[in-house]
Design an enzyme around this catalytic site. Structure first.
Site, PDB file in Angstrom:
ATOM      1  N   ASP A  54       0.947  -1.174   0.043  1.00 51.93           N
ATOM      2  CA  ASP A  54      -0.019   0.218  -0.059  1.00 51.93           C
ATOM      3  C   ASP A  54       1.002   1.275   0.126  1.00 51.93           C
ATOM      4  O   ASP A  54       2.134   1.018  -0.028  1.00 51.93           O
ATOM      5  CB  ASP A  54      -0.957  -0.157   1.321  1.00 51.93           C
ATOM      6  CG  ASP A  54      -0.291   0.108   2.455  1.00 51.93           C
ATOM      7  OD1 ASP A  54       1.141   0.107   2.674  1.00 51.93           O
ATOM      8  OD2 ASP A  54      -1.071  -0.009   3.648  1.00 51.93           O
TER       9      ASP A  54
ATOM     10  N   ASP B 234      -8.564  -6.868   1.106  1.00 55.74           N
ATOM     11  CA  ASP B 234      -7.551  -6.889   1.895  1.00 55.74           C
ATOM     12  C   ASP B 234      -8.089  -6.391   3.228  1.00 55.74           C
ATOM     13  O   ASP B 234      -8.926  -5.591   3.330  1.00 55.74           O
ATOM     14  CB  ASP B 234      -6.177  -6.301   1.672  1.00 55.74           C
ATOM     15  CG  ASP B 234      -5.991  -4.918   2.208  1.00 55.74           C
ATOM     16  OD1 ASP B 234      -5.605  -4.455   3.321  1.00 55.74           O
ATOM     17  OD2 ASP B 234      -6.852  -4.116   1.448  1.00 55.74           O
TER      18      ASP B 234
ATOM     19  N   CYS C 132     -15.823 -26.800   7.494  1.00 54.26           N
ATOM     20  CA  CYS C 132     -14.385 -26.096   7.297  1.00 54.26           C
ATOM     21  C   CYS C 132     -13.529 -27.127   6.988  1.00 54.26           C
ATOM     22  O   CYS C 132     -13.205 -28.154   7.745  1.00 54.26           O
ATOM     23  CB  CYS C 132     -13.890 -25.093   8.031  1.00 54.26           C
ATOM     24  SG  CYS C 132     -12.617 -24.223   7.738  1.00 54.26           S
TER      25      CYS C 132
ATOM     26  N   CYS D  30      -9.962 -26.560   6.930  1.00 49.13           N
ATOM     27  CA  CYS D  30      -8.867 -25.947   7.634  1.00 49.13           C
ATOM     28  C   CYS D  30      -8.164 -27.023   8.373  1.00 49.13           C
ATOM     29  O   CYS D  30      -8.666 -27.916   9.235  1.00 49.13           O
ATOM     30  CB  CYS D  30      -8.852 -24.644   8.024  1.00 49.13           C
ATOM     31  SG  CYS D  30      -9.345 -24.514   9.797  1.00 49.13           S
TER      32      CYS D  30
ATOM     33  N   CYS E 111      -9.761 -26.863  12.017  1.00 49.29           N
ATOM     34  CA  CYS E 111     -11.125 -27.488  12.088  1.00 49.29           C
ATOM     35  C   CYS E 111     -10.825 -29.290  11.741  1.00 49.29           C
ATOM     36  O   CYS E 111     -11.868 -29.976  12.402  1.00 49.29           O
ATOM     37  CB  CYS E 111     -12.074 -27.185  11.094  1.00 49.29           C
ATOM     38  SG  CYS E 111     -12.490 -25.341  11.429  1.00 49.29           S
TER      39      CYS E 111
ATOM     40  N   HIS F  88      -7.568 -20.253  11.135  1.00 56.92           N
ATOM     41  CA  HIS F  88      -8.980 -20.614  10.594  1.00 56.92           C
ATOM     42  C   HIS F  88      -9.510 -19.426   9.811  1.00 56.92           C
ATOM     43  O   HIS F  88     -10.044 -19.605   8.886  1.00 56.92           O
ATOM     44  CB  HIS F  88      -9.559 -20.859  11.745  1.00 56.92           C
ATOM     45  CG  HIS F  88     -11.217 -21.151  11.507  1.00 56.92           C
ATOM     46  ND1 HIS F  88     -11.679 -22.122  10.806  1.00 56.92           N
ATOM     47  CD2 HIS F  88     -12.437 -19.950  11.570  1.00 56.92           C
ATOM     48  CE1 HIS F  88     -13.074 -21.781  10.386  1.00 56.92           C
ATOM     49  NE2 HIS F  88     -13.210 -20.583  11.009  1.00 56.92           N
TER      50      HIS F  88
END
Length: 374
Positions: free
Chosen positions: A92, A265, A303, A305, A308, A334
């Site tokens: 940025d 973002d 989920c 991930c 999880c 997560h």
């Protein structure tokens, strides 16, 4: 070396699927970019970010300039080598932090005089300075220096900031010389739709390969944000990527995609994770709640991930209440996976022609349980 290609578009909404080509690889859009403020996504290693599916991350010009210095990063071989991230990076401009973090600032047409949030020392940043810093950091995408207006504001002040943003954008374009780095302009105009449209049209005359939409998610309502996007996105160049800056709440992402935004973002997934709040398909979950003390189910059963698949709500609550660092890591992991893959799923739905149903189902499920823990 930088190219955006539109792959598919939803006929009922403005949702788009595309591919960004950069010097450090391709990015499939729509995409959520984890924020690596100080050349690190908080609590996460680069390998973990790769595992959860992150394609591109954001580094912060202001913080790297103030804390470490762009010369050191350049000497290390640029931000990619400095942090061992082999994929695309967006930096940025530092403008938002100059306006939001500096203890005092004074805006002139030349630039911004401000006092460091670290030591109180007086500093000055011009558009050219932002370009020099970002070129040394070496990201694949740099952002033009802009004036971000806090809300509420008057039409007169918003216009003055918009005019300054356009003038600064031209100075950035004129000063930027790194051929392997794309420079995006930033559209300002607060909540005034006519100013937003005028801003993007005048920035397009200067010529940028992509555009950020700044000055949203700064206190306005969701409806006001969507109103600006409804008016602005149809006026933006169809063949160039659109980046809604600083937006990361799940429903905002899906509604932004529905209006034609390609990139997002936000610090929200890691910040909320450090505070024990998880995003799930069925709303927000406060893992600190006593109700999870004996809940031996995954945080989000739908989920896939790492968290999880391996841990329970009871264990995450235990870690958090015990003050263990692992709590922040796992909750952040997560949340990042959730947002990154939410947009990956949205992209698949666009390509397969089922985005309206995907949007409806997600919004209904998420909002039904969004505030159950509060």
């Amino acid at each position: 070396m930088f190219e955006y290609k539109l792959i598919a578009e939803c006929r009922q909404t403005g949702a788009r699927a595309g591919v960004l080509t950069t010097p450090h690889g391709t990015v499939e859009t729509p995409v959520f970019m984890p924020v690596g403020t100080q050349a690190t996504v908080k609590a996460m290693t680069p390998e973990e970010l790769e595992e959860l599916g992150a394609q591109i991350i954001l580094c912060n010009t202001y913080h790297l300039h103030m804390r470490t210095g762009e010369d050191i990063v350049e000497e290390a071989g640029g931000a990619h080598r400095f942090m061992n991230w082999k994929h695309p990076i967006l930096t940025d401009s530092g403008g938002f932090q100059v306006f939001s973090l500096a203890k005092l600032n004074k805006i002139t047409d030349e630039g911004v005089e401000f006092r460091s949030h670290i030591d109180g020392g007086k500093r000055f940043m011009r558009p050219e300075d932002s370009m020099e810093i970002q070129q040394k950091l070496g990201g694949d995408i740099a952002m033009a220096f802009d004036e971000c207006v806090s809300l509420p504001t008057t039409p007169e002040y918003s216009r003055a900031a918009m005019e300054r943003t356009i003038a600064w954008g031209k100075r950035c374009r004129d000063h930027h010389s790194r051929k392997d780095q794309a420079l995006f302009g930033i559209v300002q105009g607060a909540l005034y739709e006519s100013q937003r449209i005028e801003c993007v049209e005048r920035l397009e005359e200067i010529g940028f390969p992509g555009y950020g939409i700044g000055g949203l998610s700064v206190g306005e309502s969701h409806a006001e944000m969507y109103g600006v996007l409804d008016a602005l996105c149809p006026k933006m160049p169809k063949e160039k990527p659109r980046y809604l800056m600083g937006v990361g709440f799940p429903t905002n992402l899906i509604e932004g995609v529905a209006r034609g935004v390609d990139m997002f973002d936000c610090v929200l997934p890691t910040r909320n994770g450090r505070n024990g709040q998880l995003f799930t398909r069925f709303g927000k979950m406060n893992i600190k709640n006593l109700s999870y003390a004996r809940d031996f189910t995954p945080p989000d059963p739908s989920c896939g991930c790492y968290v999880c698949r391996n841990f329970t709500r009871a264990y995450l609550r235990h870690l958090y209440t015990a003050g263990e660092i692992l709590a922040a890591r796992l909750c952040s992991w997560h949340n990042l996976y959730f947002l990154v893959n939410l947009l990956r799923d949205a992209r698949s739905a666009i390509v397969e022609g089922r985005f309206p149903a995907f949007r409806r189902d997600f919004m209904e499920n998420f909002m039904e349980g969004a505030y159950l823990d509060e």
